[in-house]
Design a protein around this motif. Structure first.
Motif, PDB file in Angstrom:
ATOM      1  N   ARG A  67       0.839  -1.210   0.000  1.00 14.67           N
ATOM      2  CA  ARG A  67       0.000   0.000   0.000  1.00 14.67           C
ATOM      3  C   ARG A  67       0.872   1.257   0.000  1.00 14.67           C
ATOM      4  NH1 ARG A  67      -2.134   0.481   5.293  1.00 14.67           N
ATOM      5  NH2 ARG A  67      -0.229   1.667   5.593  1.00 14.67           N
ATOM      6  N   ASN A  68       1.892   1.260   0.852  1.00 19.85           N
ATOM      7  CA  ASN A  68       2.784   2.423   0.918  1.00 19.85           C
ATOM      8  C   ASN A  68       3.544   2.634  -0.393  1.00 19.85           C
ATOM      9  OD1 ASN A  68       1.930   2.826   3.527  1.00 19.85           O
ATOM     10  ND2 ASN A  68       3.714   1.851   4.454  1.00 19.85           N
ATOM     11  N   ALA A  69       3.964   1.538  -1.021  1.00 24.66           N
ATOM     12  CA  ALA A  69       4.684   1.648  -2.289  1.00 24.66           C
ATOM     13  C   ALA A  69       3.761   2.177  -3.386  1.00 24.66           C
ATOM     14  CB  ALA A  69       5.269   0.298  -2.690  1.00 24.66           C
ATOM     15  N   VAL A  70       2.535   1.655  -3.446  1.00 30.07           N
ATOM     16  CA  VAL A  70       1.584   2.092  -4.475  1.00 30.07           C
ATOM     17  C   VAL A  70       1.208   3.557  -4.265  1.00 30.07           C
ATOM     18  CG1 VAL A  70      -0.773   1.771  -5.364  1.00 30.07           C
ATOM     19  CG2 VAL A  70       0.671  -0.213  -4.918  1.00 30.07           C
ATOM     20  N   SER A  71       1.006   3.965  -3.022  1.00 33.05           N
ATOM     21  CA  SER A  71       0.572   5.343  -2.754  1.00 33.05           C
ATOM     22  C   SER A  71       1.682   6.368  -2.974  1.00 33.05           C
ATOM     23  CB  SER A  71       0.040   5.457  -1.322  1.00 33.05           C
ATOM     24  OG  SER A  71       1.087   5.273  -0.391  1.00 33.05           O
ATOM     25  N   SER A  72       2.926   5.942  -2.895  1.00 32.16           N
ATOM     26  CA  SER A  72       4.026   6.906  -3.022  1.00 32.16           C
ATOM     27  C   SER A  72       4.548   7.053  -4.449  1.00 32.16           C
ATOM     28  CB  SER A  72       5.179   6.510  -2.100  1.00 32.16           C
ATOM     29  OG  SER A  72       5.713   5.273  -2.493  1.00 32.16           O
ATOM     30  N   VAL A  73       4.043   6.274  -5.367  1.00 34.13           N
ATOM     31  CA  VAL A  73       4.523   6.309  -6.754  1.00 34.13           C
ATOM     32  C   VAL A  73       3.952   7.512  -7.492  1.00 34.13           C
ATOM     33  CG1 VAL A  73       4.320   5.097  -8.968  1.00 34.13           C
ATOM     34  CG2 VAL A  73       4.854   3.835  -6.914  1.00 34.13           C
ATOM     35  N   ASP A  74       4.789   8.153  -8.289  1.00 31.27           N
ATOM     36  CA  ASP A  74       4.337   9.200  -9.196  1.00 31.27           C
ATOM     37  C   ASP A  74       3.972   8.510 -10.505  1.00 31.27           C
ATOM     38  OD1 ASP A  74       3.821  11.420 -10.710  1.00 31.27           O
ATOM     39  OD2 ASP A  74       5.852  12.265 -10.555  1.00 31.27           O
ATOM     40  N   ILE A  75       2.693   8.327 -10.726  1.00 27.36           N
ATOM     41  CA  ILE A  75       2.222   7.556 -11.877  1.00 27.36           C
ATOM     42  C   ILE A  75       2.615   8.213 -13.199  1.00 27.36           C
ATOM     43  CG2 ILE A  75       0.131   6.816 -13.098  1.00 27.36           C
ATOM     44  CD1 ILE A  75      -1.046   5.999 -10.508  1.00 27.36           C
ATOM     45  N   GLU A  76       2.651   9.523 -13.242  1.00 30.89           N
ATOM     46  CA  GLU A  76       2.974  10.225 -14.490  1.00 30.89           C
ATOM     47  C   GLU A  76       4.392   9.917 -14.968  1.00 30.89           C
ATOM     48  OE1 GLU A  76       2.149  14.378 -13.989  1.00 30.89           O
ATOM     49  OE2 GLU A  76       0.063  13.995 -13.454  1.00 30.89           O
ATOM     50  N   THR A  77       5.328   9.744 -14.044  1.00 33.02           N
ATOM     51  CA  THR A  77       6.713   9.457 -14.449  1.00 33.02           C
ATOM     52  C   THR A  77       7.015   7.959 -14.461  1.00 33.02           C
ATOM     53  OG1 THR A  77       7.506   9.680 -12.182  1.00 33.02           O
ATOM     54  CG2 THR A  77       7.538  11.653 -13.557  1.00 33.02           C
ATOM     55  N   LEU A  78       6.128   7.160 -13.906  1.00 29.89           N
ATOM     56  CA  LEU A  78       6.376   5.712 -13.799  1.00 29.89           C
ATOM     57  C   LEU A  78       6.341   5.018 -15.148  1.00 29.89           C
ATOM     58  CD1 LEU A  78       6.788   3.232 -11.953  1.00 29.89           C
ATOM     59  CD2 LEU A  78       4.303   3.050 -11.855  1.00 29.89           C
ATOM     60  N   GLY A  79       5.321   5.301 -15.930  1.00 27.49           N
ATOM     61  CA  GLY A  79       5.175   4.596 -17.200  1.00 27.49           C
ATOM     62  C   GLY A  79       4.814   3.137 -16.940  1.00 27.49           C
ATOM     63  N   SER A  80       5.470   2.230 -17.663  1.00 33.00           N
ATOM     64  CA  SER A  80       5.187   0.801 -17.495  1.00 33.00           C
ATOM     65  C   SER A  80       6.245   0.092 -16.644  1.00 33.00           C
ATOM     66  CB  SER A  80       5.091   0.123 -18.860  1.00 33.00           C
ATOM     67  OG  SER A  80       6.333   0.253 -19.542  1.00 33.00           O
ATOM     68  N   THR A  81       7.101   0.885 -16.000  1.00 38.87           N
ATOM     69  CA  THR A  81       8.160   0.316 -15.157  1.00 38.87           C
ATOM     70  C   THR A  81       7.563  -0.287 -13.895  1.00 38.87           C
ATOM     71  OG1 THR A  81       9.638   2.061 -15.923  1.00 38.87           O
ATOM     72  CG2 THR A  81      10.337   0.813 -13.985  1.00 38.87           C
ATOM     73  N   ALA A 132      -8.120   7.879   1.785  1.00 36.30           N
ATOM     74  CA  ALA A 132      -9.097   7.935   2.873  1.00 36.30           C
ATOM     75  C   ALA A 132      -9.130   9.310   3.523  1.00 36.30           C
ATOM     76  CB  ALA A 132      -8.771   6.880   3.917  1.00 36.30           C
ATOM     77  N   GLY A 133      -8.141  10.113   3.245  1.00 41.03           N
ATOM     78  CA  GLY A 133      -8.024  11.451   3.816  1.00 41.03           C
ATOM     79  C   GLY A 133      -6.745  12.064   3.292  1.00 41.03           C
ATOM     80  N   PRO A 134      -6.436  13.269   3.727  1.00 46.97           N
ATOM     81  CA  PRO A 134      -5.207  13.905   3.248  1.00 46.97           C
ATOM     82  C   PRO A 134      -3.951  13.086   3.603  1.00 46.97           C
ATOM     83  CG  PRO A 134      -6.586  15.474   4.460  1.00 46.97           C
ATOM     84  CD  PRO A 134      -7.180  14.128   4.635  1.00 46.97           C
ATOM     85  N   GLY A 135      -3.334  12.527   2.586  1.00 48.34           N
ATOM     86  CA  GLY A 135      -2.103  11.759   2.780  1.00 48.34           C
ATOM     87  C   GLY A 135      -2.309  10.357   3.336  1.00 48.34           C
ATOM     88  N   ALA A 136      -3.540   9.928   3.526  1.00 49.57           N
ATOM     89  CA  ALA A 136      -3.816   8.592   4.086  1.00 49.57           C
ATOM     90  C   ALA A 136      -4.511   7.728   3.039  1.00 49.57           C
ATOM     91  CB  ALA A 136      -4.688   8.714   5.329  1.00 49.57           C
ATOM     92  N   TRP A 137      -3.952   6.540   2.818  1.00 48.18           N
ATOM     93  CA  TRP A 137      -4.512   5.599   1.855  1.00 48.18           C
ATOM     94  C   TRP A 137      -5.021   4.370   2.586  1.00 48.18           C
ATOM     95  CZ3 TRP A 137      -4.583   6.355  -3.517  1.00 48.18           C
ATOM     96  CH2 TRP A 137      -3.913   7.493  -3.977  1.00 48.18           C
TER      97      TRP A 137
END
Length: 146
Positions: A67-81, A132-137
């Motif tokens: 969960r922490n890894a998914v929430s901290s990713v910048d999807i725009e720069t990630l691409g298919s990596t 779920a809230g500001p900064g909380a996933w």
């Protein structure tokens, strides 16, 4: 009394006689197969391990790490990596793929697939987290892939 000056031959004889005397003392009780049999009065067993609690802890800890890894990713720069993750507390690791962001009931959510390599094997999971809230996933789904 035997004196050492009588030579090594007498000393060897004295040691042999002493050894035989000790063996005779041990054998005086006699030998029986009954005494050599397995002692049936001893009862041994095992203490059952609380394996379910350990599995629950590992899964919960791994879910939080993913969960922490998914929430901290910048999807725009990630691409298919793929996003690599590892949990030092459980020894598990894996990769997160197919990360897709969407909105559900006004909340920002992310769907993903994650591989999980642990001591109990390798698995592939489908998951979804939502803000779920500001900064909380919060993890909404984390199930084995069909």
């Amino acid at each position: 009394m035997l004196r050492l000056s009588q030579g090594p031959r007498h000393l060897a004889t004295a040691i042999s006689v002493a050894g035989l005397a000790l063996l005779c003392g041990c054998a005086a009780g006699g030998f029986s197969l009954e005494k050599a049999a397995v002692d049936q009065s001893l009862i041994t067993g095992t203490v059952p391990a609380n394996t379910q609690a350990s599995v629950d802890f590992e899964r919960t800890s791994d879910e939080a790490t993913i969960r922490n890894a998914v929430s901290s990713v910048d999807i725009e720069t990630l691409g298919s990596t793929p996003v690599q993750w590892a949990n030092a507390a459980t020894g598990s690791r894996g990769a997160i793929n197919n990360l897709v962001e969407h909105r559900q009931n006004g909340s920002l959510c992310r769907k993903f697939t994650a591989s999980r390599e642990s001591f109990d094997g390798v698995g592939l999971y489908n998951g979804e987290i939502c803000m779920a809230g500001p900064g909380a996933w919060r993890m909404l789904a984390f199930q084995p892939a069909a």
